[in-house]
Design a protein around this motif. Structure first.
Motif, PDB file in Angstrom:
ATOM      1  N   ASP A   1      -5.157   0.245 -11.994  1.00 17.55           N
ATOM      2  CA  ASP A   1      -5.637  -0.430 -10.789  1.00 17.55           C
ATOM      3  C   ASP A   1      -5.526   0.573  -9.645  1.00 17.55           C
TER       4      ASP A   1
ATOM      5  N   GLU B   1       0.812  -1.221   0.000  1.00 13.70           N
ATOM      6  CA  GLU B   1       0.000   0.000   0.000  1.00 13.70           C
ATOM      7  C   GLU B   1       0.844   1.270   0.000  1.00 13.70           C
TER       8      GLU B   1
ATOM      9  N   ARG C   1      -4.976   0.287  -6.650  1.00 18.44           N
ATOM     10  CA  ARG C   1      -3.917  -0.025  -5.680  1.00 18.44           C
ATOM     11  C   ARG C   1      -2.570   0.537  -6.113  1.00 18.44           C
TER      12      ARG C   1
END
Length: 127
Positions: free
Chosen positions: A112, A45, A114
């Motif tokens: 994406d 993350e 993320r």
């Protein structure tokens, strides 16, 4: 002149239809590379951790091409949130501080949610 296609094994390459890198003569074009660990297809993350993984992925592609970071002449950074870029600078400086390639940072959405950074490089192998 021969053309060499380099794969990282990422499922994205097969699904989308591209190579991690293309070697065309003395030029090496490394595709936009994200912070996914391609062995596990996981992504951290933290943007700084992602930047480090991007550069490890790029290092592997450059090594397969017969070049390295010392041969990089151009780098492009893409981040969805431009405010995250300064957090990446210490990592980027470790890889590019002595090389000092031409560079550009773009703030744009990535495929994406993320993904917090994507890095693309162009290198020129020295004879």
């Amino acid at each position: 002149m021969s053309r060499l296609l380099i794969s990282s094994g990422s499922s994205f390459e097969q699904e989308i239809g591209y190579s991690r890198a293309v070697v065309d003569g003395e030029w090496v074009f490394v595709s936009g590379t994200t912070g996914f660990d391609y062995a596990t297809m996981t992504i951290d993350e933290d943007v700084q951790v992602q930047a480090e993984q991007c550069l490890r992925n790029i290092a592997h592609a450059l090594e397969q091409s017969g070049s390295g970071f010392e041969d990089v002449v151009r780098v492009t950074y893409v981040l969805p949130d431009a405010k995250d870029f300064p957090a990446c600078w210490p990592v980027l400086r470790r890889y590019f501080g002595d090389v000092r390639p031409g560079a550009m940072m773009i703030s744009a959405g990535l495929a994406d949610p993320r993904m917090k950074i994507e890095i693309e490089v162009t290198a020129r192998k020295r004879g």
